[in-house]
Design a protein around this motif. Structure first.
Motif, PDB file in Angstrom:
ATOM      1  N   UNK A  22       0.827  -1.212   0.000  1.00  0.00           N
ATOM      2  CA  UNK A  22       0.000   0.000   0.000  1.00  0.00           C
ATOM      3  C   UNK A  22       0.862   1.264   0.000  1.00  0.00           C
ATOM      4  N   UNK A  23       1.883   1.278   0.870  1.00  0.00           N
ATOM      5  CA  UNK A  23       2.737   2.468   0.936  1.00  0.00           C
ATOM      6  C   UNK A  23       3.512   2.673  -0.365  1.00  0.00           C
ATOM      7  N   UNK A  24       4.019   1.572  -0.931  1.00  0.00           N
ATOM      8  CA  UNK A  24       4.771   1.695  -2.188  1.00  0.00           C
ATOM      9  C   UNK A  24       3.856   2.188  -3.289  1.00  0.00           C
ATOM     10  N   UNK A  25       2.602   1.712  -3.242  1.00  0.00           N
ATOM     11  CA  UNK A  25       1.615   2.134  -4.242  1.00  0.00           C
ATOM     12  C   UNK A  25       1.435   3.646  -4.161  1.00  0.00           C
ATOM     13  N   UNK A  26       1.263   4.134  -2.934  1.00  0.00           N
ATOM     14  CA  UNK A  26       1.072   5.573  -2.721  1.00  0.00           C
ATOM     15  C   UNK A  26       2.269   6.336  -3.282  1.00  0.00           C
ATOM     16  N   UNK A  27       3.471   5.872  -2.910  1.00  0.00           N
ATOM     17  CA  UNK A  27       4.686   6.545  -3.368  1.00  0.00           C
ATOM     18  C   UNK A  27       4.759   6.541  -4.887  1.00  0.00           C
ATOM     19  N   UNK A  28       4.450   5.396  -5.497  1.00  0.00           N
ATOM     20  CA  UNK A  28       4.658   5.321  -6.940  1.00  0.00           C
ATOM     21  C   UNK A  28       3.580   6.098  -7.695  1.00  0.00           C
ATOM     22  N   UNK A  29       2.366   6.198  -7.130  1.00  0.00           N
ATOM     23  CA  UNK A  29       1.345   7.009  -7.793  1.00  0.00           C
ATOM     24  C   UNK A  29       1.779   8.472  -7.792  1.00  0.00           C
TER      25      UNK A  29
END
Lengths: 229, 256, 237
Positions: A22-29
């Motif tokens: 979830x955190x990586x998703x946020x960062x990559x978005x």
């Protein structure tokens, strides 16, 4: 019991994987939005930087980038903090995982969003500007909601790939699903069984997110008419 | 947003700038080396190194933080300041001493080979030709096997950690493995997993490659920490803590 | 940097003195798994679009499982999992196969890439213009001839851009081979890292080598697309 007392260990590994994803998703978005804006911007420098970034990520395997960042980034960061005279900032495996996965999938999101931005009809943006909206308002009220619809299939695809990529982070020492099930397998000497358990947990996560994505796609497509064949 | 950034900066700056008074000591450990370091089912670290480290921290009135790391990445990670010391059955060798500093000796650890019980294998290149021998990547045993055995036709296979070596030894992929004798004995041969395996041949010796005993690996510029740790080591020898802890794990004298 | 190159260039490129290693091993892993995957994927893709659920179902399940779990887990199942089963080791043929780390790796890689390739090809087959199929039927072609002469040649070509993507992702995935002690480029880099403690150089060289391979692959696929997809280009006079 089914998990032979390793339930809590595996549960915490699963939670770790979900948190990481979830955190990586946020960062990559976020990186993706910035990257896509740079690619579409008028500035040559920004376009060049963004193109270099996406090319680099596509050419070097994620695991290599991960190891490179995990070992070297810390050294560079130490030099920087020592030079600035502040306390060392530690990159633990979790942070390293979020940073690396965010950095890698940021490149894939850059491409996804670039396509989606371009798919929004120009006339609508021009109309918004003509209404006197500020650039931020145009983005928030017109561009973003519409872009999301075009970007969703790509986002879903990237998310599915990223969940699976989190498995790599166990290689730099994070106690995720892979590490937990491997530890359980070694302690109980039932490696095959626990490998399969690990696989099933991932399968469950991808299945649930498939469902969620379908729901989102339907939500963002409200008001879009499709011709019946 | 600016306010937040400022607060973060201040928080970072105020949490103890420069003055390293070692209130917290972070040790790097590869928890795949019972009885020196391993992980219990509940995820807690246990072992002789862990107990020694905690005793040292107690003497120094510092807090021990254990950081898990694969053995082959220990020295880069130490230099990258991911932790302050390597406390993971690290042998003192000339090659490593070029890169890092060492504390005083922690204990001695002979190197021996294990194989299936009754297998006619000896730790010599003649006996091992064409066989598959597992070692831990980055270990002194790997250096030894690569220097003495591999050129003579022995198939040396390095693994990320000792657990994987033993897994493949048990599964039958490997014919033998070369490692620390105490680790192999207590952490493997005497457990249910090591059933049917035994030491093959005598100790292997090469002071130049295999080194002389184990110690805590430290950065060269942390001379103060090295001095403090050496004092603490001497203190736990003197007050009997070392002997008490050693008795918990070993029936023989591990120090000499 | 220079010292590392001088001492390890051979290991990075083709041999550590005793086994195949580095670029040569990575390319072998890539070519073998992609090759096996492709050969299996063509008939499976045809089965995947079959109107009969008994044929379609099992293939769907296979791609669902292999695309829904990380390759790393699949490799662990094939390398550590299967060989830990007593009855596998008791069978001489299975024992000989699963004993070798490279066999386990190739099996896992091939099955994984095959699953993705099946879906890519199946998508392309479904997208075949219905007029082409109707015309072929009107000519009286049997199903087999229809697939051989009309559907597959055009579907495989149209799948090329997606397939090239899959090949590049597969190259990225070969970095997992170290799990099964296969000495690919990344394994050599890890060896160099643990021998010299020069992490940035060790992994940086590996990254550069992968980038060169990717650029070569992209160039090859571009050439392929120009050749085989020429008919999709806008007509120019």
């Amino acid at each position: 019991m089914l998990l032979q007392g390793f339930g809590p260990l595996i549960a915490s590994g699963t939670w770790m994987t979900i948190k990481l994803a979830l955190l990586s998703m946020l960062a990559s978005v976020l990186i993706g939005l910035v990257g896509a804006s740079s690619k579409l911007s008028g500035s040559r420098l920004l376009r060049g930087l963004a193109t270099g970034y996406t090319t680099l990520i596509r050419s070097v395997p994620d695991l290599v980038i991960m190891l490179l960042l995990f070992y070297s980034l810390q050294m560079l960061l130490n030099q920087a903090t020592e030079w600035a005279g502040v306390e060392q900032i530690d990159i633990d495996p979790f942070l390293a995982g979020v940073v690396t996965l965010g950095f890698i999938y940021g490149a894939y999101f850059t491409e996804t969003f670039r396509g989606a931005f371009q798919a929004v009809p120009r006339g609508q943006l021009e109309a918004a500007v003509a209404y006197g909206m500020k650039p931020w308002q145009v983005f928030r009220r017109v561009l973003f909601p519409q872009m999301m619809r075009f970007a969703l299939p790509g986002i879903g695809n990237n998310w599915q790939v990223m969940i699976k990529a989190t498995a790599l982070v166990s290689i730099i020492g994070l106690s995720d699903i892979v590490k937990a099930t491997q530890d359980a397998g070694k302690s109980s000497m039932q490696l095959f069984y626990f490998c399969v358990v690990g696989g099933l947990i991932y399968l469950a996560i991808t299945t649930v997110s498939n469902g969620a994505l379908l729901w989102l796609e339907r939500r963002y497509s409200v008001g879009v008419r499709k011709a019946a064949l | 947003m600016k306010k937040l950034a400022l607060t973060v900066c201040l928080a970072l700056a105020s949490s103890g700038v420069f003055a390293k008074d070692w209130k917290v000591i972070r040790f790097g450990v590869d928890a795949s080396y019972a009885p020196f370091e391993s992980k219990a089912a509940d995820g807690k670290l246990t072992g002789f190194d862990i107990d020694l480290g905690n005793a040292i921290c107690e003497k120094l009135k510092a807090k021990c933080v254990w950081v898990e790391n694969d053995f082959d990445g220990m020295i880069p990670a130490l230099k990258a300041k991911k932790f302050d010391g390597i406390l993971s059955a690290l042998s003192v060798t000339e090659k490593r001493a070029e890169q890092i500093a060492f504390s005083d000796k922690m204990y001695n650890s002979p190197v021996r080979m294990i194989a299936k019980k009754g297998a006619p294998l000896q730790p010599t290149p003649e006996s091992l030709r064409g066989k598959r021998i597992g070692v831990e990547q980055g270990s002194t045993q790997e250096a030894y096997a690569k220097a003495h055995w591999e050129p003579k036709g022995v198939n040396v296979v390095p693994y990320q950690n000792q657990d994987l070596v033993l897994s493949d030894l048990v599964s039958g992929r490997l014919d033998a493995s070369l490692q620390d004798a105490v680790q192999a004995d207590v952490g493997f041969l005497r457990t249910a997993r090591g059933n049917g395996f035994a030491f093959a041949g005598p100790e292997v010796n090469d002071a130049k490659i295999l080194g002389t005993g184990t110690a805590i690996g430290l950065r060269k510029d942390d001379a103060d920490l090295r001095q403090q740790i050496n004092q603490a080591l001497a203190a736990i020898h003197q007050d009997g803590t070392y002997q008490r802890l050693a008795k918990k794990y070993f029936t023989f004298d591990i120090y000499h | 940097m220079n010292e590392i190159l001088q001492q390890y260039w051979q290991a990075y490129l083709w041999s550590d003195g005793y086994h195949l290693s580095g670029v040569a091993m990575t390319l072998w892993l890539l070519v073998a798994s992609i090759g096996i995957g492709f050969v299996l994927a063509v008939p499976l893709a045809v089965a995947r679009v079959s109107p009969n659920p008994l044929i379609r179902g099992p293939v769907w399940f296979y791609t669902y499982v292999f695309r829904g779990t990380p390759l790393y887990i699949q490799l662990l199942v094939f390398y550590t999992g299967i060989y830990s089963i007593e009855s596998v080791r008791a069978q001489p043929l299975l024992d000989a196969f699963f004993r070798e780390g490279i066999n386990c790796t190739l099996l896992a890689f091939a099955l994984n890439t095959c699953a993705y390739t099946v879906e890519i090809f199946a998508g392309a087959i479904r997208a075949t213009p219905y007029g082409e199929i109707e015309a072929a039927r009107a000519y009286g072609m049997s199903s087999f001839t229809l697939y051989r002469r009309v559907i597959l040649p055009s579907a495989l070509r149209r799948a090329l851009p997606y397939y090239s993507n899959e090949v590049i992702l597969m190259l990225h995935s070969t970095t997992l081979a170290f799990t099964a002690t296969v000495p690919d480029i990344l394994k050599v880099a890890r060896d160099v890292n643990s021998a010299t403690y020069a992490s940035f150089e060790a992994f940086g060289i590996a990254g550069a080598l992968y980038a060169v391979i990717v650029f070569a692959l992209v160039w090859l696929f571009r050439r392929g697309e120009q050749r085989w997809l020429a008919f999709l280009k806008p007509q120019a006079h």
